[in-house]
Scaffold this motif. Structure first.
Motif, PDB file in Angstrom:
ATOM      1  N   ILE A   1       0.904  -1.263  -0.014  1.00  0.00           N
ATOM      2  CA  ILE A   1       0.002   0.041  -0.038  1.00  0.00           C
ATOM      3  C   ILE A   1       0.990   1.261   0.048  1.00  0.00           C
ATOM      4  O   ILE A   1       1.925   1.193   0.686  1.00  0.00           O
ATOM      5  CB  ILE A   1      -0.915   0.163   1.087  1.00  0.00           C
ATOM      6  CG1 ILE A   1      -2.056   0.862   1.000  1.00  0.00           C
ATOM      7  CG2 ILE A   1      -0.208   0.226   2.571  1.00  0.00           C
ATOM      8  CD1 ILE A   1      -3.144   0.860   2.164  1.00  0.00           C
ATOM      9  N   LYS A   2       0.509   2.311  -0.633  1.00  0.00           N
ATOM     10  CA  LYS A   2       1.124   3.480  -0.666  1.00  0.00           C
ATOM     11  C   LYS A   2       0.359   4.295   0.294  1.00  0.00           C
ATOM     12  O   LYS A   2      -0.835   4.498   0.171  1.00  0.00           O
ATOM     13  CB  LYS A   2       1.147   4.271  -1.966  1.00  0.00           C
ATOM     14  CG  LYS A   2       1.839   5.342  -2.019  1.00  0.00           C
ATOM     15  CD  LYS A   2       2.143   5.796  -3.662  1.00  0.00           C
ATOM     16  CE  LYS A   2       3.482   6.931  -3.529  1.00  0.00           C
ATOM     17  NZ  LYS A   2       3.758   7.301  -5.168  1.00  0.00           N
ATOM     18  N   VAL A   3       1.114   5.240   1.119  1.00  0.00           N
ATOM     19  CA  VAL A   3       0.530   5.700   2.266  1.00  0.00           C
ATOM     20  C   VAL A   3       1.137   7.263   2.472  1.00  0.00           C
ATOM     21  O   VAL A   3       2.414   7.323   2.285  1.00  0.00           O
ATOM     22  CB  VAL A   3       0.366   5.143   3.626  1.00  0.00           C
ATOM     23  CG1 VAL A   3      -0.057   6.082   4.586  1.00  0.00           C
ATOM     24  CG2 VAL A   3      -0.292   3.823   3.453  1.00  0.00           C
ATOM     25  N   MET A   4       0.525   8.067   2.828  1.00  0.00           N
ATOM     26  CA  MET A   4       1.150   9.640   3.016  1.00  0.00           C
ATOM     27  C   MET A   4       2.143   9.319   4.148  1.00  0.00           C
ATOM     28  O   MET A   4       1.754   8.680   5.065  1.00  0.00           O
ATOM     29  CB  MET A   4      -0.004  10.483   3.328  1.00  0.00           C
ATOM     30  CG  MET A   4      -0.740  10.982   2.048  1.00  0.00           C
ATOM     31  SD  MET A   4       0.075  11.566   0.720  1.00  0.00           S
ATOM     32  CE  MET A   4       0.372  13.235   1.098  1.00  0.00           C
ATOM     33  N   ASN A   5       3.302  10.039   4.058  1.00  0.00           N
ATOM     34  CA  ASN A   5       4.236   9.876   5.263  1.00  0.00           C
ATOM     35  C   ASN A   5       3.591  10.266   6.839  1.00  0.00           C
ATOM     36  O   ASN A   5       3.964   9.850   7.653  1.00  0.00           O
ATOM     37  CB  ASN A   5       5.379  10.692   4.964  1.00  0.00           C
ATOM     38  CG  ASN A   5       6.101  10.149   3.801  1.00  0.00           C
ATOM     39  OD1 ASN A   5       6.080   8.898   3.413  1.00  0.00           O
ATOM     40  ND2 ASN A   5       7.180  10.743   2.992  1.00  0.00           N
ATOM     41  N   ASN A   6       2.886  11.108   6.527  1.00  0.00           N
ATOM     42  CA  ASN A   6       2.236  11.810   7.851  1.00  0.00           C
ATOM     43  C   ASN A   6       1.330  10.793   8.652  1.00  0.00           C
ATOM     44  O   ASN A   6       0.597  10.897   9.663  1.00  0.00           O
ATOM     45  CB  ASN A   6       1.408  13.187   7.686  1.00  0.00           C
ATOM     46  CG  ASN A   6       0.189  12.988   6.917  1.00  0.00           C
ATOM     47  OD1 ASN A   6      -0.184  11.757   6.411  1.00  0.00           O
ATOM     48  ND2 ASN A   6      -0.522  14.025   6.783  1.00  0.00           N
ATOM     49  N   ARG A   7       1.176   9.381   8.093  1.00  0.00           N
ATOM     50  CA  ARG A   7       0.351   8.379   8.939  1.00  0.00           C
ATOM     51  C   ARG A   7       1.334   7.648   9.281  1.00  0.00           C
ATOM     52  O   ARG A   7       0.752   6.654  10.119  1.00  0.00           O
ATOM     53  CB  ARG A   7      -0.447   7.639   7.655  1.00  0.00           C
ATOM     54  CG  ARG A   7      -1.411   8.354   6.705  1.00  0.00           C
ATOM     55  CD  ARG A   7      -2.324   9.411   7.622  1.00  0.00           C
ATOM     56  NE  ARG A   7      -3.584   9.453   6.778  1.00  0.00           N
ATOM     57  CZ  ARG A   7      -3.825  10.868   6.317  1.00  0.00           C
ATOM     58  NH1 ARG A   7      -2.976  11.760   6.432  1.00  0.00           N
ATOM     59  NH2 ARG A   7      -4.846  11.145   5.761  1.00  0.00           N
ATOM     60  N   MET A   8       2.542   7.599   9.506  1.00  0.00           N
ATOM     61  CA  MET A   8       3.458   6.899   9.779  1.00  0.00           C
ATOM     62  C   MET A   8       4.055   7.277  11.247  1.00  0.00           C
ATOM     63  O   MET A   8       4.309   8.500  11.373  1.00  0.00           O
ATOM     64  CB  MET A   8       4.633   6.460   8.848  1.00  0.00           C
ATOM     65  CG  MET A   8       4.345   6.131   7.791  1.00  0.00           C
ATOM     66  SD  MET A   8       5.836   5.976   6.703  1.00  0.00           S
ATOM     67  CE  MET A   8       4.823   5.844   5.057  1.00  0.00           C
TER      68      MET A   8
END
Length: 179
Positions: free
Chosen positions: A158-165
């Motif tokens: 999955i590709k996710v915005m870095n601000n979710r990590m």
């Protein structure tokens, strides 16, 4: 001890099983988790496990060692991660499944991170970093993403915005000397 890459390793697509495979030797074959519909066109031709693959293998094995997984499971993770890095189709971010985190993480390739959904917490390895979003490999068994039972399987991509990590914090045991 884990297996060492050699110049005889070959990537190929197995149409009968609809899987990207890595031929390790005459009697060892590794089946990735990825089907033909998930792969770029170049993955359908036999290709060597190149020097860049080998370098990534050792880099990711160092990161995978932080997990409390057996060596064979670490190798499985790393070979799937290399397959994603090299052959997986580009993805659009699907960040809406995950809660925003503060402060924002600036991930590096191979980093182990955590992400939260309203239905559970997942552990991921960052495979390909971007300025705003990164491609991640799920390390959690069947992470529930929605109430309609949409799940992301282990080694799902999955590709996710870095601000979710958020960073995965490893606890190291500390011993105190008693006199």
């Amino acid at each position: 001890m884990f297996i060492q890459p050699t110049d005889s390793w070959q990537w190929h697509y197995d149409a009968q099983n609809d899987r990207l495979m890595l031929d390790l030797s005459d009697n060892m074959l590794f089946a990735t988790e990825y089907k033909g519909r998930q792969l770029v066109p170049s993955s359908f031709a036999t290709q060597p496990f190149c020097v860049d693959d080998a370098a990534l293998y050792y880099q990711l094995m160092d990161k995978a060692a932080e997990l409390e997984w057996s060596i064979p499971h670490q190798v499985q993770l790393v070979l799937n991660a290399i397959a994603v890095s090299r052959f997986y189709k580009p993805l659009m971010p699907q960040s809406w499944f995950f809660s925003e985190q503060h402060p924002q993480v600036i991930p590096q390739n191979g980093d182990l991170v955590l992400m939260n959904t309203p239905h559970g917490n997942g552990e991921f390895m960052v495979i390909e970093t971007g300025e705003q979003a990164s491609v991640c490999l799920n390390l959690t068994a069947d992470l529930v993403l929605t109430t309609s039972s949409k799940t992301l399987p282990r080694f799902g991509v999955i590709k996710v915005m870095n601000n979710r990590m958020k960073p995965r914090i490893t606890v190291t045991e500390q011993y105190r000397q008693v006199s």
